[in-house]
Design an enzyme around this catalytic site. Sequence first.
Site, short mmCIF file in Angstrom:
data_model
loop_
_atom_site.label_atom_id
_atom_site.label_comp_id
_atom_site.label_asym_id
_atom_site.label_seq_id
_atom_site.Cartn_x
_atom_site.Cartn_y
_atom_site.Cartn_z
N ASN A 7 -10.25 -0.87 0.19
CA ASN A 7 -8.80 -0.69 0.28
C ASN A 7 -8.19 -1.19 -1.03
OD1 ASN A 7 -6.06 -1.06 0.75
ND2 ASN A 7 -6.33 -1.77 2.86
N CYS B 168 0.82 -1.23 0.00
CA CYS B 168 0.00 0.00 0.00
C CYS B 168 0.84 1.27 0.00
CB CYS B 168 -0.95 -0.01 1.19
SG CYS B 168 -1.86 -1.53 1.37
N HIS C 134 -3.71 6.85 2.85
CA HIS C 134 -4.05 5.53 2.32
C HIS C 134 -5.39 5.10 2.91
CE1 HIS C 134 -4.25 1.43 1.31
NE2 HIS C 134 -3.83 0.96 2.47
O1 UT7 Z 1 -3.84 -1.75 3.74
C1 UT7 Z 1 -2.89 -2.24 4.65
C2 UT7 Z 1 -3.17 -3.64 5.03
N1 UT7 Z 1 -4.33 -3.97 5.80
C3 UT7 Z 1 -4.93 -3.19 6.77
O2 UT7 Z 1 -4.62 -2.05 6.98
C4 UT7 Z 1 -6.00 -3.84 7.61
C5 UT7 Z 1 -5.92 -3.38 9.05
N2 UT7 Z 1 -6.89 -4.10 9.87
C6 UT7 Z 1 -8.20 -3.85 9.83
O3 UT7 Z 1 -8.67 -2.99 9.09
C7 UT7 Z 1 -9.10 -4.63 10.78
O4 UT7 Z 1 -8.30 -5.38 11.66
C8 UT7 Z 1 -10.12 -5.57 10.05
C9 UT7 Z 1 -11.17 -4.74 9.32
C10 UT7 Z 1 -9.42 -6.46 9.06
C11 UT7 Z 1 -10.84 -6.43 11.08
O5 UT7 Z 1 -11.50 -5.59 12.03
P1 UT7 Z 1 -11.27 -5.80 13.60
O6 UT7 Z 1 -12.07 -4.78 14.27
O7 UT7 Z 1 -9.79 -5.81 13.83
O8 UT7 Z 1 -11.91 -7.23 13.83
P2 UT7 Z 1 -11.26 -8.53 14.51
O9 UT7 Z 1 -10.46 -9.27 13.50
O10 UT7 Z 1 -10.62 -8.17 15.82
O11 UT7 Z 1 -12.58 -9.35 14.84
C12 UT7 Z 1 -13.56 -8.88 15.78
C13 UT7 Z 1 -14.77 -9.77 15.69
C14 UT7 Z 1 -14.45 -11.26 15.73
O12 UT7 Z 1 -15.53 -11.90 16.38
P3 UT7 Z 1 -15.44 -12.34 17.93
O13 UT7 Z 1 -14.27 -13.25 18.03
O14 UT7 Z 1 -15.25 -11.05 18.69
O15 UT7 Z 1 -16.76 -12.99 18.18
C15 UT7 Z 1 -14.41 -11.66 14.31
O16 UT7 Z 1 -14.70 -13.02 14.12
O17 UT7 Z 1 -15.42 -9.55 14.44
C16 UT7 Z 1 -15.52 -10.79 13.73
N3 UT7 Z 1 -15.34 -10.49 12.32
C17 UT7 Z 1 -16.36 -10.30 11.48
N4 UT7 Z 1 -17.69 -10.28 11.66
C18 UT7 Z 1 -18.46 -10.02 10.60
C19 UT7 Z 1 -14.16 -10.38 11.64
N5 UT7 Z 1 -14.42 -10.09 10.36
C20 UT7 Z 1 -15.78 -10.03 10.23
C21 UT7 Z 1 -16.64 -9.76 9.16
N6 UT7 Z 1 -17.96 -9.75 9.38
N7 UT7 Z 1 -16.18 -9.49 7.93
#
Ligand code: UT7
Length: 333
Positions: A290, A119, A260
Amino acid sequence: MTAVPFGRGVRIAGTGRAVPAEELTNKDLEKIVDTSDEWIQQRTGIKARRRANDSETVFSLGRDALLKALAHSGINASDLDMIIVASVSGEMICPSTAARISEAVGADEAAVFDLAAACSGFLYGMNLADTMIRCGRAKNIAVIGVEVLTRLVDWSDRSVSIIFGDGAGAAIFTADPDPSKGCIHQTMHGDGRLWRTLYHPKLDRDVPAGDEANPIRLGHLRMHGREIYKFAVTRFQEAIREALDATGMKVDDVQQYICHQSNIRIIESAIEKLQLPADRVYINIDRYGNTSAASIPICLDELLEAKTIGPGKPIILVAFGAGVTWASCVWNM
Ligand code: UT7
């Protein structure tokens, strides 16, 4: 790495963008993977993203963005000294996508190479282009940021498939007699110790020890989103603060912040912590998701097209991504 203005100036002669026709909304994704429109909007700010069809490629999107940038610039393709394609999703490793694009647009004399900084790739390229032109080694350089990451995601992996989108943006940089024009501060950083947070393993041997239990299939992106999120929030704010301090500016001295488009919460956190003027922080992640290396040049092209940015106060551009990498640029239009 900090560059003080030296030599001649640099200006953006023209920009262009090309995005796939298909719009994939969060509602569409609900039918593919276990997620919801509400979750995606709240946790990322994304409403829709573009997805390439079989005939839309890193090559074709990059070429189309460059053709538009050339048309806006008034510069002939044959006068390009260099084409840099920032991408981590090109169809072929050899030759470079830049080589094939140079043939397609008629930039027969240009030096051509691809740049894999994820990115941060477009900003790495923009910083290099400014430096090359400023010191007199080149006059006209095209930098293209382009990705088709939807081909690399496992659609059953809801943590990855919901955030990425496809697209391309390009900019032509050219020499200007006024040395105050162009980049007045730049940084390019990396921390290879964190590469395991986002990678694309093709074979078992590519998977690092400890990540074998990660169920995502080979050939697809593996992302530890939380870890990247934490790194990004910190580095993002540091990069903006560093750019302001290095140039002696206050947050209001900047005409536009071009960040970004990774996750709206990362951008909002910087707005809150650094007290940035929110109406001068560009957001289009709601429409494109993204798009990795394409995100900054697409923003740049939309802002120039709308005449939101122009001569006057500097703009600040900042990005971070896999590698991990991060970069910034303070630019005088
Ligand atoms: O561009 C450079 C590279 N990438 C990035 O910059 C990405 C940076 N990271 C992020 O943007 C975020 O970490 C994500 C959007 C990828 C994920 O969001 P988060 O708030 O960090 O979610 P998490 O992975 O901590 O998951 C929280 C909860 C989990 O459920 P439990 O265990 O709390 O019950 C996940 O299973 O949300 C759940 N979850 C979802 N639920 C519905 C994770 N992804 C999803 C989804 N839909 N797509």
